[in-house]
Design an enzyme around this catalytic site. Structure first.
Site, PDB file in Angstrom:
ATOM      1  N   LYS A 151       0.719  -1.216  -0.043  1.00 26.60           N
ATOM      2  CA  LYS A 151       0.093   0.030  -0.031  1.00 26.60           C
ATOM      3  C   LYS A 151       0.715   1.541   0.079  1.00 26.60           C
ATOM      4  O   LYS A 151       0.377   2.329  -0.302  1.00 26.60           O
ATOM      5  CB  LYS A 151      -0.976  -0.229   1.084  1.00 26.60           C
ATOM      6  CG  LYS A 151      -2.021  -1.293   1.056  1.00 26.60           C
ATOM      7  CD  LYS A 151      -2.773  -1.228  -0.150  1.00 26.60           C
ATOM      8  CE  LYS A 151      -3.537  -0.112  -0.421  1.00 26.60           C
ATOM      9  NZ  LYS A 151      -5.003  -0.087  -1.175  1.00 26.60           N
TER      10      LYS A 151
HETATM   11  N1  PMP Z   1      -3.179  -7.495   1.219  1.00 30.76           N
HETATM   12  C1  PMP Z   1      -3.110  -6.659   2.272  1.00 30.76           C
HETATM   13  C2  PMP Z   1      -2.287  -7.030   3.615  1.00 30.76           C
HETATM   14  C3  PMP Z   1      -3.441  -5.080   2.076  1.00 30.76           C
HETATM   15  O1  PMP Z   1      -3.304  -4.343   3.241  1.00 30.76           O
HETATM   16  C4  PMP Z   1      -4.304  -4.975   0.931  1.00 30.76           C
HETATM   17  C5  PMP Z   1      -4.745  -3.544   0.832  1.00 30.76           C
HETATM   18  N2  PMP Z   1      -6.034  -3.203   1.414  1.00 30.76           N
HETATM   19  C6  PMP Z   1      -4.471  -5.831  -0.087  1.00 30.76           C
HETATM   20  C7  PMP Z   1      -3.721  -7.019   0.000  1.00 30.76           C
HETATM   21  C8  PMP Z   1      -5.136  -5.492  -1.388  1.00 30.76           C
HETATM   22  O2  PMP Z   1      -4.817  -4.673  -2.130  1.00 30.76           O
HETATM   23  P1  PMP Z   1      -5.569  -3.505  -2.856  1.00 30.76           P
HETATM   24  O3  PMP Z   1      -6.318  -2.439  -1.955  1.00 30.76           O
HETATM   25  O4  PMP Z   1      -4.750  -3.188  -3.914  1.00 30.76           O
HETATM   26  O5  PMP Z   1      -6.741  -4.459  -3.533  1.00 30.76           O
END
Ligand code: PMP
Length: 338
Positions: free
Chosen positions: A48
């Site tokens: 992130k």
């Molecule tokens: N894995 C973790 C540990 C996350 O914090 C996030 C973000 N919310 C994601 C996966 C998913 O990423 P995205 O928000 O780009 O879908």
């Protein structure tokens, strides 16, 4: 020949350009090469950081975020950590609203970084007290503040079109047959999908959905419907966010926490990688995708997925026997060996 990474002129340049590593156990299980993008190598130890940097730069470029301003966000934690680091580096303040069922480590980290932290009870998105709505209202009421709005702010997926997808293409020399990951905001799956399809429309993009999320049914049957539940933090979406609109998803898998935990445990004990549960779920999806491509006769398929964050963020949960038992999940055997 080994080449050391180039020296960088400032700390924000540490975000992105993460290593890609071949995962031996998953590759053996799939019968083809499975690659993990090491997002835990970002300064905030998660994927992130990329979205945080893009959303803040975008708000600056649009003239909304001015010197001394405040960035406010609703987040499961990792985006907040990324925002706090980027905001510190650029001289902004950070306020984070987070559901109170997220790991203690994330809350402690946010406070340690100097963010103001507000927690709210976990509720459904339709509830006005949902963390996203609380954070948006707070930004509207705070002078000089912007709301990052990661779910519907497409600067988030741009970070993956211009960053992650481009890196994957370069790191594989253009030999990449499949990519899969789970969705939180959907920024990663949509952005990487769009970026890779632009290079080669034949790259198969698969959504790996945890239980309790509605996207598997949406992409499989056109209906946003969820079944079961998951303890994985940061993933599991119930709506089509602006980031997910137009995401080029070719196929989808549904992966349980138990299946994800098997890979979390194996990658830790067999390959020395300590990861969070979303990474384990992603790797389980990547093994499925690899098997699918192999069964179709695709020659030497190369599949990549995201290793989203570090397991050190979950010592009180995923690596805590009492917590695992309370959630009805299997306890890693080395945690109970005395
Ligand atoms: N894995 C973790 C540990 C996350 O914090 C996030 C973000 N919310 C994601 C996966 C998913 O990423 P995205 O928000 O780009 O879908």
């Amino acid at each position: 020949m080994m080449t050391a990474p180039k020296p960088l002129g400032d700390t924000l340049a540490l975000i992105g350009n993460t290593p890609l590593v071949r995962l031996a156990g998953p590759s053996a299980a799939a019968g083809c090469d499975i690659w993990g993008k090491c997002e835990f190598a970002n300064p905030g130890s998660s994927v992130k950081d990329r979205a945080a940097l893009y959303m803040i730069r975008d708000a600056e470029e649009r003239g909304e975020l001015k010197p001394g301003g405040t960035v406010i966000e609703g987040t499961a934690g990792n985006t907040g950590i990324g925002i706090a680091l980027v905001a510190n580096a650029l001289g902004y303040k950070t306020v984070i609203v987070m559901p109170d069922n997220q790991s203690q480590e994330k809350m402690d980290t946010l406070r340690a970084l100097g963010a103001r932290l507000e927690t709210v009870p976990p509720t459904k998105y339709a509830d006005p007290c949902h963390f996203q709505h609380v954070s948006r209202r707070m930004a509207e009421e705070t002078e000089g503040a912007i709301w990052a709005g990661q779910f519907d702010n497409t600067a988030n997926r741009r970070a993956h079109i211009e960053g992650t997808a481009k890196e994957l293409w370069e790191q594989t020399g253009g030999k990449i047959d499949g990519f899969t990951c789970a969705a939180g905001t959907g920024g990663t799956i949509a952005g990487v999908g769009m970026g890779l399809k632009e290079k080669n429309p034949e790259v198969r993009i698969a959504l790996t959905d945890p239980h309790g999320a509605a996207l598997y049914n949406y992409y499989a049957h056109g209906e946003l419907k969820s079944e079961g539940s998951s303890v994985a933090e940061g993933i599991g979406q119930g709506r089509i966010t602006a980031n997910l609109e137009g995401a080029p998803i070719d196929t989808q898998f549904r992966i349980s926490d138990e299946e994800g935990l098997v890979w979390v445990g194996r990658l830790l004990r067999e390959e020395g990688l300590c990861l969070g549960l979303s990474s384990g779920i992603n790797v389980a999806g990547a093994v499925e995708l690899g098997r699918q491509l192999v069964s179709e006769g695709r020659e030497n398929p190369q599949v990549a997925t995201m290793l989203c964050d570090t397991g050190f963020r979950y010592l009180s949960t995923l690596y805590n026997p009492a917590w695992l038992s309370e959630k009805g999940l299997p306890v890693f055997d080395w945690l109970t060996d005395t």
